[in-house]
Every structure is written in C-alpha cells, then in structure tokens.
Design a protein around this motif. Structure first.
Motif, short mmCIF file in Angstrom:
data_model
loop_
_atom_site.label_atom_id
_atom_site.label_comp_id
_atom_site.label_asym_id
_atom_site.label_seq_id
_atom_site.Cartn_x
_atom_site.Cartn_y
_atom_site.Cartn_z
N TYR A 71 24.09 45.99 53.87
CA TYR A 71 24.85 46.44 54.92
C TYR A 71 25.80 47.56 54.46
CZ TYR A 71 27.60 47.22 59.18
OH TYR A 71 28.34 47.68 60.14
N PRO A 95 24.11 46.53 62.53
CA PRO A 95 24.58 45.07 62.02
C PRO A 95 23.29 44.18 62.39
CG PRO A 95 26.28 45.79 63.20
CD PRO A 95 25.32 46.95 63.63
N SER A 172 28.04 37.17 60.85
CA SER A 172 29.63 37.56 61.48
C SER A 172 30.39 38.34 60.54
CB SER A 172 30.09 36.30 61.93
OG SER A 172 30.35 35.46 60.69
N ILE A 174 29.50 41.06 59.09
CA ILE A 174 29.32 42.66 59.30
C ILE A 174 29.35 42.93 60.76
CG2 ILE A 174 27.87 42.60 57.13
CD1 ILE A 174 25.39 42.35 58.97
N GLN A 175 30.25 42.09 61.46
CA GLN A 175 30.63 42.40 62.97
C GLN A 175 29.50 42.30 63.97
OE1 GLN A 175 33.89 42.84 62.98
NE2 GLN A 175 33.79 42.41 60.64
N ASP A 177 27.89 40.78 66.98
CA ASP A 177 28.22 39.58 67.98
C ASP A 177 27.53 38.39 68.16
OD1 ASP A 177 30.59 41.09 68.17
OD2 ASP A 177 29.88 42.21 69.84
N ARG A 181 30.68 34.76 65.44
CA ARG A 181 31.58 35.87 65.46
C ARG A 181 32.19 35.78 66.91
NH1 ARG A 181 34.12 40.28 64.43
NH2 ARG A 181 34.37 41.92 66.07
N LYS A 182 31.47 35.30 68.06
CA LYS A 182 31.96 35.04 69.25
C LYS A 182 32.94 33.90 69.02
CE LYS A 182 29.65 38.22 71.92
NZ LYS A 182 30.33 39.24 72.72
N LYS A 184 34.69 32.75 66.59
CA LYS A 184 35.86 33.22 66.11
C LYS A 184 36.88 33.93 66.87
CE LYS A 184 37.85 35.78 62.05
NZ LYS A 184 37.47 36.64 60.93
N ILE A 185 36.13 34.72 67.93
CA ILE A 185 37.07 35.46 68.83
C ILE A 185 37.60 34.58 69.83
CG2 ILE A 185 36.85 37.21 70.67
CD1 ILE A 185 34.84 38.60 69.06
#
Length: 230
Positions: A71, A95, A172, A174-175, A177, A181-182, A184-185
């Motif tokens: 990445y 990503p 997650s 490398i951002q 979604d 990642r969801k 964690k948000i």
C-alpha cells in the motif's frame, strides 16, 4: 442483545466489503497457487527458484509488513522510478485493490503448497495413459490433472480461505471501510468497545461456520462416485 446505537447498518456494509475482499483475494490466491505449484514441480530451474523464493519470502515475513509494503511502498517506489526518468507523478493505490493484491499474494504462497501436494497425489499411471492416447499437455492438464487436483486440494484450500478471511481484518489499517474499521468507528463513537468487538468476533465466527458447511458440501460433491468416499 446488542444495543448498536444505530450502527448496525454500517457494520453490515463493512461485512459485505470484507466478504468481497476475501473472495477477490482467494481468487488471486488460487491463480497464484496454480502458477506457483507449476513452478515447484517444473523441471525448469528458473521456475523452481522463483516459486521456492516466493513461498519462502512470503511465509517468512509478517502479513502486516507485506500489506504496508504494497500500500505504501509500491507507490513510493514507482514514483521514485518515474522521477528518475524525468516524470513528476503521484500514485495512490485504492485500498480495496491494495488489500486484495496483498492478501491474495500472501495466501497464494500457501495455496502453492496445497496444489503442489494435490498434483503429487495424482497417480502417475494416469498421465502415462493420457500420453499413450495422444493427449497434448494442455488437454491432459484440463481433463485429468486439474479436476483431480482440485478434489485433492479442496480441504487445504478450505483452510486457506478461513485463515485468509480472518486476515482481511488487517486491511483496516489502510483505511478500507471493511468490518473491522467500521467496528472501530462504532466502538469509538459509542464508547462501547466490548459490545462492538464482541459482535465483530461473532460475525467472523459465523462466516467461518458457514464456510465450513459449504466446504463440507463441496468436498462431498467432488468425491461423488469415488470408491470409499461417503
């Protein structure tokens, strides 16, 4: 049971993206596995060297490092090469693409060993019979080697898939979604990390159970008509 504070739909979107990355990566892993197993079983020394180096390097470097190299490292390397050639460009990897390439590349090495064992398991007499019938190498591969190799490889590929699916959680970082990642948000927004991370673990466990059931059915279908197989 779980008070998701309105974040359930967001987690569902992340789940679909996780599955999409997993399936895309598995397809790449299978293709690389077939190519790598050919290299390992080939009489060509260069092909042997490349395949051996590939599996050794991938199995010896942590998955997270390889993901970050793909990445962040690859775009930087390409930009530096372009700059030396007199071109000032900026390269950004998507990503989803980066995650698919990295995970597929990593688990292609494990698939290589699965397919190598599968091809070795095919009785050599069948290849001799194919040559005696005048079959070309491509026809022999398509009609005799590949169908049987896939049957022998199914259990191993099933294990590769289940480990690969869990490895998608690394993306997650490398951002992308996807599910983690969801999660964690949602956990940070609601200050309920236990609830959301527990739910994420249950979702991954559910995916694993479904995968095991599908693998069992696939193996049963592949072994139909084989003596001694249920």
């Amino acid at each position: 049971m779980f008070d998701l504070k309105g974040y359930g739909g967001m987690l569902l979107d992340g789940l679909w993206l996780t599955v999409a990355v997993g399936l895309s990566s598995m397809l790449l892993a299978v293709l690389l596995g077939l190519l790598g197993s050919w290299g390992k079983l080939s009489r060509n020394r260069l092909a042997n060297f490349i395949a051996d180096t590939y599996t050794t390097v991938v199995r010896g470097i942590p998955e997270l490092i390889l993901l970050l190299l793909v990445y962040f490292g690859v775009p930087t390397l390409l930009q530096d090469i372009a700059k030396r050639l007199g071109h000032d460009i900026r390269i950004d990897l998507d990503p989803f693409l980066a995650g698919t390439l990295a995970i597929g590349f990593i688990y292609g090495a494990f698939s290589t060993e699965v397919f190598r064992g599968a091809f070795i398991s095919i009785p050599s007499g069948q290849l001799e019979a194919a040559r005696a019938m005048g079959m070309s190498r491509i026809l022999t591969f398509r009609r005799i080697l590949l169908p049987q190799a896939m049957r022998f490889a199914l259990p191993g590929l099933g294990n590769v898939w289940m480990v690969l699916l869990k490895a998608t959680a690394l993306i997650s970082i490398i951002q992308l979604d996807e599910l983690m990642r969801k999660t964690k948000i949602a956990a940070n927004a609601t200050h309920q990390p236990f609830t959301f991370y527990l739910l994420a673990s249950i979702i991954f466990l559910g995916l694993t159970v479904v995968s095991m059931l599908l693998q069992h059915r696939a193996e049963k279908w592949a072994n139909r008509g084989i003596a001694g197989k249920p």
